[in-house]
Design a protein around this motif. Structure first.
Motif, PDB file in Angstrom:
ATOM      1  N   GLN A   1       0.848  -1.185   0.000  1.00 47.69           N
ATOM      2  CA  GLN A   1       0.000   0.000   0.000  1.00 47.69           C
ATOM      3  C   GLN A   1       0.884   1.235   0.000  1.00 47.69           C
ATOM      4  N   GLN A   2       0.675   2.115  -0.977  1.00 48.21           N
ATOM      5  CA  GLN A   2       1.490   3.317  -1.109  1.00 48.21           C
ATOM      6  C   GLN A   2       0.596   4.534  -1.306  1.00 48.21           C
ATOM      7  N   HIS A   3       1.161   5.705  -0.967  1.00 45.57           N
ATOM      8  CA  HIS A   3       0.477   6.972  -1.230  1.00 45.57           C
ATOM      9  C   HIS A   3       1.385   7.827  -2.104  1.00 45.57           C
ATOM     10  N   VAL A   4       0.803   8.396  -3.156  1.00 45.57           N
ATOM     11  CA  VAL A   4       1.544   9.217  -4.104  1.00 45.57           C
ATOM     12  C   VAL A   4       0.983  10.631  -4.073  1.00 45.57           C
ATOM     13  N   GLN A   5       1.878  11.618  -4.039  1.00 46.42           N
ATOM     14  CA  GLN A   5       1.443  13.006  -4.127  1.00 46.42           C
ATOM     15  C   GLN A   5       0.991  13.349  -5.534  1.00 46.42           C
ATOM     16  N   SER A   6       0.187  14.388  -5.658  1.00 49.55           N
ATOM     17  CA  SER A   6      -0.264  14.834  -6.969  1.00 49.55           C
ATOM     18  C   SER A   6       0.927  15.259  -7.819  1.00 49.55           C
ATOM     19  N   PHE A   7       0.815  15.052  -9.126  1.00 50.28           N
ATOM     20  CA  PHE A   7       1.913  15.381 -10.031  1.00 50.28           C
ATOM     21  C   PHE A   7       1.355  15.562 -11.438  1.00 50.28           C
ATOM     22  N   TYR A   8       2.218  15.973 -12.339  1.00 50.26           N
ATOM     23  CA  TYR A   8       1.880  16.081 -13.754  1.00 50.26           C
ATOM     24  C   TYR A   8       2.712  15.053 -14.519  1.00 50.26           C
ATOM     25  N   ILE A   9       2.156  14.557 -15.637  1.00 50.33           N
ATOM     26  CA  ILE A   9       2.887  13.581 -16.436  1.00 50.33           C
ATOM     27  C   ILE A   9       2.530  13.782 -17.901  1.00 50.33           C
ATOM     28  N   ASP A  10       3.468  13.456 -18.787  1.00 52.88           N
ATOM     29  CA  ASP A  10       3.248  13.628 -20.220  1.00 52.88           C
ATOM     30  C   ASP A  10       2.036  12.854 -20.707  1.00 52.88           C
ATOM     31  N   GLU A  11       1.258  13.501 -21.564  1.00 49.19           N
ATOM     32  CA  GLU A  11       0.092  12.867 -22.163  1.00 49.19           C
ATOM     33  C   GLU A  11       0.504  11.684 -23.038  1.00 49.19           C
ATOM     34  N   THR A  12       1.641  11.805 -23.702  1.00 45.85           N
ATOM     35  CA  THR A  12       2.152  10.736 -24.553  1.00 45.85           C
ATOM     36  C   THR A  12       3.626  10.501 -24.232  1.00 45.85           C
TER      37      THR A  12
ATOM     38  N   GLY B   1      -6.541  10.359 -19.164  1.00 40.40           N
ATOM     39  CA  GLY B   1      -6.259  10.992 -20.447  1.00 40.40           C
ATOM     40  C   GLY B   1      -4.876  10.697 -20.976  1.00 40.40           C
ATOM     41  N   LEU B   2      -4.205   9.682 -20.417  1.00 41.95           N
ATOM     42  CA  LEU B   2      -2.837   9.349 -20.801  1.00 41.95           C
ATOM     43  C   LEU B   2      -2.850   8.238 -21.842  1.00 41.95           C
ATOM     44  N   TYR B   3      -2.037   8.412 -22.872  1.00 40.56           N
ATOM     45  CA  TYR B   3      -2.002   7.453 -23.967  1.00 40.56           C
ATOM     46  C   TYR B   3      -0.837   6.473 -23.810  1.00 40.56           C
ATOM     47  N   ASP B   4      -1.063   5.241 -24.261  1.00 38.59           N
ATOM     48  CA  ASP B   4      -0.031   4.208 -24.368  1.00 38.59           C
ATOM     49  C   ASP B   4       0.653   3.903 -23.038  1.00 38.59           C
ATOM     50  N   MET B   5      -0.121   3.864 -21.960  1.00 42.58           N
ATOM     51  CA  MET B   5       0.438   3.415 -20.687  1.00 42.58           C
ATOM     52  C   MET B   5       0.520   1.893 -20.646  1.00 42.58           C
ATOM     53  N   ALA B   6       0.054   1.252 -21.706  1.00 40.51           N
ATOM     54  CA  ALA B   6       0.264  -0.189 -21.915  1.00 40.51           C
ATOM     55  C   ALA B   6       0.535  -0.375 -23.393  1.00 40.51           C
ATOM     56  N   GLY B   7       1.560  -1.132 -23.734  1.00 40.69           N
ATOM     57  CA  GLY B   7       1.879  -1.361 -25.123  1.00 40.69           C
ATOM     58  C   GLY B   7       2.679  -0.221 -25.751  1.00 40.69           C
ATOM     59  N   ASN B   8       2.962  -0.360 -27.032  1.00 36.41           N
ATOM     60  CA  ASN B   8       3.747   0.573 -27.839  1.00 36.41           C
ATOM     61  C   ASN B   8       5.225   0.515 -27.462  1.00 36.41           C
ATOM     62  N   VAL B   9       5.654   1.222 -26.416  1.00 40.15           N
ATOM     63  CA  VAL B   9       7.012   1.036 -25.900  1.00 40.15           C
ATOM     64  C   VAL B   9       6.954   0.962 -24.378  1.00 40.15           C
ATOM     65  N   SER B  10       7.863   0.197 -23.803  1.00 38.78           N
ATOM     66  CA  SER B  10       8.060   0.260 -22.360  1.00 38.78           C
ATOM     67  C   SER B  10       8.701   1.602 -22.038  1.00 38.78           C
ATOM     68  N   GLU B  11       8.737   1.983 -20.759  1.00 42.14           N
ATOM     69  CA  GLU B  11       9.202   3.324 -20.421  1.00 42.14           C
ATOM     70  C   GLU B  11      10.140   3.311 -19.217  1.00 42.14           C
ATOM     71  N   TRP B  12      11.222   4.078 -19.351  1.00 37.67           N
ATOM     72  CA  TRP B  12      12.125   4.278 -18.215  1.00 37.67           C
ATOM     73  C   TRP B  12      11.421   5.012 -17.092  1.00 37.67           C
TER      74      TRP B  12
ATOM     75  N   VAL C   1       1.828   7.915 -31.598  1.00 38.20           N
ATOM     76  CA  VAL C   1       1.179   8.210 -30.316  1.00 38.20           C
ATOM     77  C   VAL C   1      -0.277   8.600 -30.561  1.00 38.20           C
ATOM     78  N   LYS C   2      -1.114   8.309 -29.593  1.00 40.52           N
ATOM     79  CA  LYS C   2      -2.554   8.574 -29.641  1.00 40.52           C
ATOM     80  C   LYS C   2      -3.285   7.685 -30.646  1.00 40.52           C
ATOM     81  N   SER C   3      -2.691   6.542 -30.989  1.00 42.17           N
ATOM     82  CA  SER C   3      -3.366   5.611 -31.893  1.00 42.17           C
ATOM     83  C   SER C   3      -4.444   4.809 -31.183  1.00 42.17           C
ATOM     84  N   TYR C   4      -4.394   4.745 -29.861  1.00 41.59           N
ATOM     85  CA  TYR C   4      -5.352   3.965 -29.081  1.00 41.59           C
ATOM     86  C   TYR C   4      -6.008   4.871 -28.048  1.00 41.59           C
TER      87      TYR C   4
END
Length: 550
Positions: free
Chosen positions: A88-99, A344-355, A335-338
């Motif tokens: 169980q974890q708690h994360v503070q609010s943040f911003y992240i790239d749409e793609t 509202g975040l795109y490709d958080m599964a598939g396409n490329v893995s992410e560092w 990007v934004k193909s799915y």
């Protein structure tokens, strides 16, 4: 009777005035709650930003409101590696790239480096070449992939495809560059500096956010103007267009926090979309992927049967049967193909893995920390010169690293503030941390290997894992490589491997569960790992404004 009503009205009016006065006396927005003095600076005192309206989202970013969630495995553990047990974890609010960061975004970075630090000059060439993606990651001894080797990065047909061939170090350097260019533009848009400053940057005169905040008289190389191509460009940063030598400070709220790689906890939280469905105590497997449901195909009436992500569907099947069960891509997809997830975040599964930012360890130590979990903290401070000023690096003071594969990269650029490790003065009697480098903090040293004591004698440095110790040195311009041929090594894990998350076009559906985690050397790249940036949020947890209590 009239007089009585008049007296009553006067009393009510006096009461209303008194109540208004009382309310106003408790409104400390523009004056000090501590002393009552004005905070706007109108009376000649120090000014503070009393009308701050909240943080703006940086270019490309979406807001993710923080909260609690179950980080780690909640369904399958096909690999049986037990490296993602649920916590169980708690994360503070943040911003992240749409793609994901795209090829054209990264090309903008490369072209800026090439202009400011010309690779034709010997002292700068490794700044540009060290940032280049490794396009040879596409090659396969038994595959014909030269089309991607030659075209994927630079051809306009691939501009909006996720950049690959970028290692973790290059991704972090891109994040720093993006921070500085975004903040430089914000200052220019608001009239604090010339709009020509960005495009006329040189190696001796570049903008760096932290340098500007800590030593504004040294930003842009300490020059008020620069002559390039016979044209003089004004560089002076001002508090407003009508004043001089008054610089924007952090307390003005004009500059954005840094772009960076998201932590593993942030990335996983953002990928889930609906964190409430992963509640530790009540989770019932309702959400395995970033979308609702247990399947990779859409169940919506308009898109029924369509694949929801770009992934490998089976042996020799990277997209499906053409024209029928196709997912629209055989390698990466635009990007934004799915459809996006609920954030509202795109490709958080598939396409490329992410560092992500974290150093890899098989366990998440939630017993010690369950708030904004992150492994990889190395605390530094600004280097101070003998005259008490911060040390700003010049064009001749760039520090280069030789990576394990022999590649040379710049770990800083001119205009940045030199960093040094913190020492006893900062750690003495602290209860939270006792050293600068905390990568190995509470990671189970002695229990990690039955041979730990044998490996930690007087003549050998204690280390967490007995991973291969390859040596790459640069001497007289020649790269010397020494491979560790020992047969006693039992792991590839060390302090230089980073976590990457999410499935890619090369992966089966199993890896698209946001809980799954893998690791890879931070100075190596592949054709299926990309990245996206995040930014911390300052101020309130929500973007809806402060909650009030009656």
């Amino acid at each position: 009777m009239i007089m009585k009503n008049f007296v009553k009205s006067c009393m009510l009016a006096s009461l209303a005035i008194a109540m208004t006065s009382c309310n106003n006396s408790r409104d400390y927005k523009s004056n000090s709650r501590a002393t009552g003095w004005d905070l706007s600076g109108r009376d000649g005192g120090v000014s503070y930003k009393t009308d701050y309206e909240g943080q703006e989202a940086g270019p490309g970013l979406l807001f993710v409101e923080g909260g609690t969630f179950t980080m780690g495995r909640v369904q399958d553990d096909v690999m049986h590696d037990w490296n993602n047990t649920p916590t169980q974890q708690h994360v503070q609010s943040f911003y992240i790239d749409e793609t994901e960061v795209t090829n054209v975004m990264y090309l903008e970075y490369l072209d800026w480096l090439k202009q400011v630090f010309p690779p034709t000059e010997e002292r700068y060439k490794n700044i540009y070449t060290g940032a280049l993606p490794d396009t040879l990651v596409w090659r396969n001894p038994l595959g014909f992939n030269e089309n991607m080797v030659n075209n994927y990065l630079r051809h306009p047909a691939f501009h909006n495809y996720p950049v690959v061939g970028v290692n973790w170090i290059q991704a972090t350097e891109f994040s720093q560059w993006r921070t500085d260019r975004v903040n430089e533009k914000r200052l220019a848009d608001k009239g604090y500096t010339s709009r020509d400053a960005y495009k006329n940057s040189t190696a001796e005169s570049v903008f760096n956010t932290e340098t500007y905040l800590n030593a504004p008289n040294q930003v842009y190389g300490g020059s008020d103007s620069i002559t390039r191509g016979g044209r003089e460009t004004d560089r002076k940063l001002r508090n407003n267009p009508d004043s001089t030598n008054v610089y924007v400070q952090r307390k003005d709220g004009e500059l954005l926090p840094a772009y960076r790689l998201p932590t593993e906890a942030e990335w996983e939280y953002a990928a889930l979309g609906q964190s409430s469905l992963r509640d530790y105590n009540s989770y019932r497997g309702r959400k395995k992927y970033p979308w609702d449901g247990q399947y990779t195909r859409s169940g919506d009436r308009k898109t029924i049967g369509d694949q929801r992500a770009n992934f490998k569907q089976g042996q020799g099947d990277y997209g499906g049967i053409a024209g029928w069960s196709d997912d629209g891509a055989d390698i990466t997809a635009e990007v934004k193909s799915y459809e996006p997830n609920d954030y509202g975040l795109y490709d958080m599964a598939g396409n490329v893995s992410e560092w992500v930012a974290d150093v890899y360890r098989p366990r998440v130590d939630n017993e010690y920390n369950d708030f904004n979990y992150f492994r990889g903290n190395v605390y530094t401070k600004n280097a101070i010169t003998e005259d008490g000023k911060v040390k700003v690096l010049t064009a001749d003071e760039v520090i280069y690293d030789t990576l394990s594969n022999g590649r040379i990269v710049a770990r800083n650029t001119p205009g940045e503030i030199a960093q040094v490790s913190i020492g006893d003065q900062e750690t003495y009697l602290r209860t939270q941390f006792s050293k600068s480098d905390n990568v190995n903090f509470r990671d189970g040293d002695k229990s990690s290997s039955r041979y730990y004591e044998k490996r930690s004698g007087d003549n050998e440095v204690k280390k967490m894992y007995n991973s291969p110790d390859n040596k790459v040195t640069l001497k007289d311009g020649e790269i010397n490589r020494r491979y560790d041929g020992s047969s006693d090594r039992t792991t590839l894990i060390d302090d230089n491997v980073r976590v990457y998350k999410g499935g890619s076009w090369r992966d089966r559906a199993y890896w698209m569960d946001p809980a799954q985690r893998r690791y890879f050397p931070q100075d190596m790249a592949t054709d299926d790992i990309g990245f996206r940036n995040a930014m911390s949020k300052v101020g309130s947890k929500s973007n809806k404004g402060r909650r009030t209590r009656n």
